[in-house]
Design a protein around this motif. Structure first.
Motif, PDB file in Angstrom:
ATOM      1  N   ARG A  44      18.553   8.303 -25.616  1.00 40.91           N
ATOM      2  CA  ARG A  44      18.372   9.416 -24.696  1.00 40.91           C
ATOM      3  C   ARG A  44      19.248  10.600 -25.124  1.00 40.91           C
ATOM      4  NH1 ARG A  44      20.275   8.758 -18.963  1.00 40.91           N
ATOM      5  NH2 ARG A  44      18.964   6.935 -18.851  1.00 40.91           N
ATOM      6  N   TYR A  82      16.140  16.554 -20.758  1.00 43.06           N
ATOM      7  CA  TYR A  82      16.424  15.360 -21.555  1.00 43.06           C
ATOM      8  C   TYR A  82      15.209  14.921 -22.356  1.00 43.06           C
ATOM      9  CZ  TYR A  82      13.770  12.452 -18.325  1.00 43.06           C
ATOM     10  OH  TYR A  82      12.758  11.906 -17.589  1.00 43.06           O
ATOM     11  N   SER A  85      13.690  11.032 -24.248  1.00 41.16           N
ATOM     12  CA  SER A  85      13.847   9.619 -24.588  1.00 41.16           C
ATOM     13  C   SER A  85      13.024   9.378 -25.842  1.00 41.16           C
ATOM     14  CB  SER A  85      13.323   8.717 -23.469  1.00 41.16           C
ATOM     15  OG  SER A  85      14.191   8.765 -22.370  1.00 41.16           O
TER      16      SER A  85
END
Lengths: 274, 274
Positions: free
Chosen positions: B93, B36, B38
């Motif tokens: 995100r 992931y 951010s």
């Protein structure tokens, strides 16, 4: 997904299995702040259910994952699911996710079984150097296990043996590990591995059958140098399964000690059935 | 959940944010086989978007997580989300989950910011002994980070400093770490930590401002013995934030080096805006 049961349980409520979902924006989801259990249903009965729920709670306590759930209600919820979907055999997963509002899911899949040849001929093991985080607890911190098992599969192996910084073979990605030197059986102490429900049964079996149990993890170097006569892995779905080969080193059938323990563990399971 | 945006993206499709869900029975979900990013949206523009997507792909490659997604299409999808929900500021995100069918989610939350006093007075750090698995990749293997940060919070600290088996302070739970000894600035080499997008900017800033950069992680013992004049953490949301205290040891304001780098990094961000 096609192999999933019709229904699932969320915090005691019966839901469609396809609704057993978690929001990806939740911190606890992203951080894998959860614990789980996999157990077997045979003849519509959950095998060693109390022990699995106790371990679920042990794992939750180990992570300081607070939840309001009680052993008895989880037993009731699983019974309701078994009845609603007329489940005779299944592998059931209980997943407890932490958070401000903790969530407990119960889902069912077809019973996981293995070919008889896996027991008679043994299965190949691969080596993976790595240490699980908080290994005593069955948490969702499983990326190491995923990658280690994929590494094993890519080598045609069935399981990866996780080796720690000291060269000790501690456990598999979803199994415990035992090594036999004649009548002596070695396994890691419970302080450094996940204490499997089946591991616990095998330890009882070792005592029952008169083998000598030694709480020391086998050293990879000694294993590859031929110190051990048998090596086997254990889990709820596998029972005790012999390893036939690790790297170049081969263990020869018959796997007498492994089979004696496997038979005993399966016999004890049958005795719990109605 | 109330703070979530109205919409989200799943594999390029606009969906209701509440539908950004994953099935709990999927192996890749349970095993945390995902990566992931951010990032920040300011003035309706995603800051350093290409660098974040490149790191997402770097993380995916590191895990051998195969996916069909292209940099350009992710940029387009995020633009569509920003336009649809009229987003001016947000923390976004991007989550890429592996599996037979890989899935890419984009979700938006209110922009994460910190009080000015955190910069002027510094924030407290706590110590956590533990090593991340595959630390170079921003994966969903985050239970250690979760537990370390919770440990820090329980001590009234803002961040946990992760200390490895050699006593080296490698990184925070969501930050990189820098330690200043006069004009020399120490930080872990990129082979053992997550190479933050902001870390990268700070390293450029260190060169620009004429400090000397040394790729060595600070030793906890030396840190507590007073070797370093400043200690700071960095992240996309924080920029460079001074640490005022670790265990008993205090760093005194003004945090001249930290502030000079923070200002420069924020200035560079502003220069990318329309």
């Amino acid at each position: 997904m096609e192999s999933l049961g019709k229904h699932a349980i969320l915090n005691g409520e019966l839901i469609a299995a396809t609704e057993a979902l978690l929001p990806v924006w939740e911190k606890e989801f992203l951080y894998g702040f959860g614990v789980y259990e996999s157990l077997k249903v045979i003849a519509s009965k959950a095998i060693y259910l109390n022990e699995h729920i106790e371990r679920l709670f042990f794992s939750a306590a180990g992570l300081a994952l607070r939840h309001p759930f009680k052993v008895e209600e989880i037993c009731e919820w699983l019974s309701a699911l078994i009845e609603r979907d007329s489940i005779e055999e299944a592998t059931v997963r209980i997943l407890l996710m932490g958070g401000i509002e903790s969530r407990l899911f119960i889902t069912a899949e077809p019973l996981l079984t293995y070919p008889e040849s896996f027991y008679s001929s043994g299965v190949k093991g691969a080596i993976y150097h790595g240490e699980r985080f908080l290994p005593r607890y069955k948490s969702c911190s499983l990326l190491l296990n995923y990658i280690a098992l994929r590494h094993a599969s890519s080598q045609g192996a069935f399981e990866a043996l996780l080796v720690d910084r000291h060269g000790l073979v501690l456990e598999g990605t979803r199994t415990n590990i035992f090594a036999c030197e004649g009548e002596k059986i070695f396994t890691a102490p419970k302080t450094v591995v996940l204490e499997g429900v089946t591991r616990h049964k095998i330890i009882r079996g070792i005592e029952e059958l008169g083998y000598e149990l030694i709480y020391e993890a086998p050293l990879l170097d000694e294993l590859l140098a031929g110190r051990f006569s048998e090596l086997f892995i254990s889990s709820t779905s596998m029972g005790a399964m012999p390893i036939s080969q690790v790297e170049g080193y081969k263990f020869e059938a018959p796997f007498r000690v492994t089979h004696s323990l496997h038979s005993l563990v399966r016999e004890w399971e049958r005795l719990t059935l109605p």
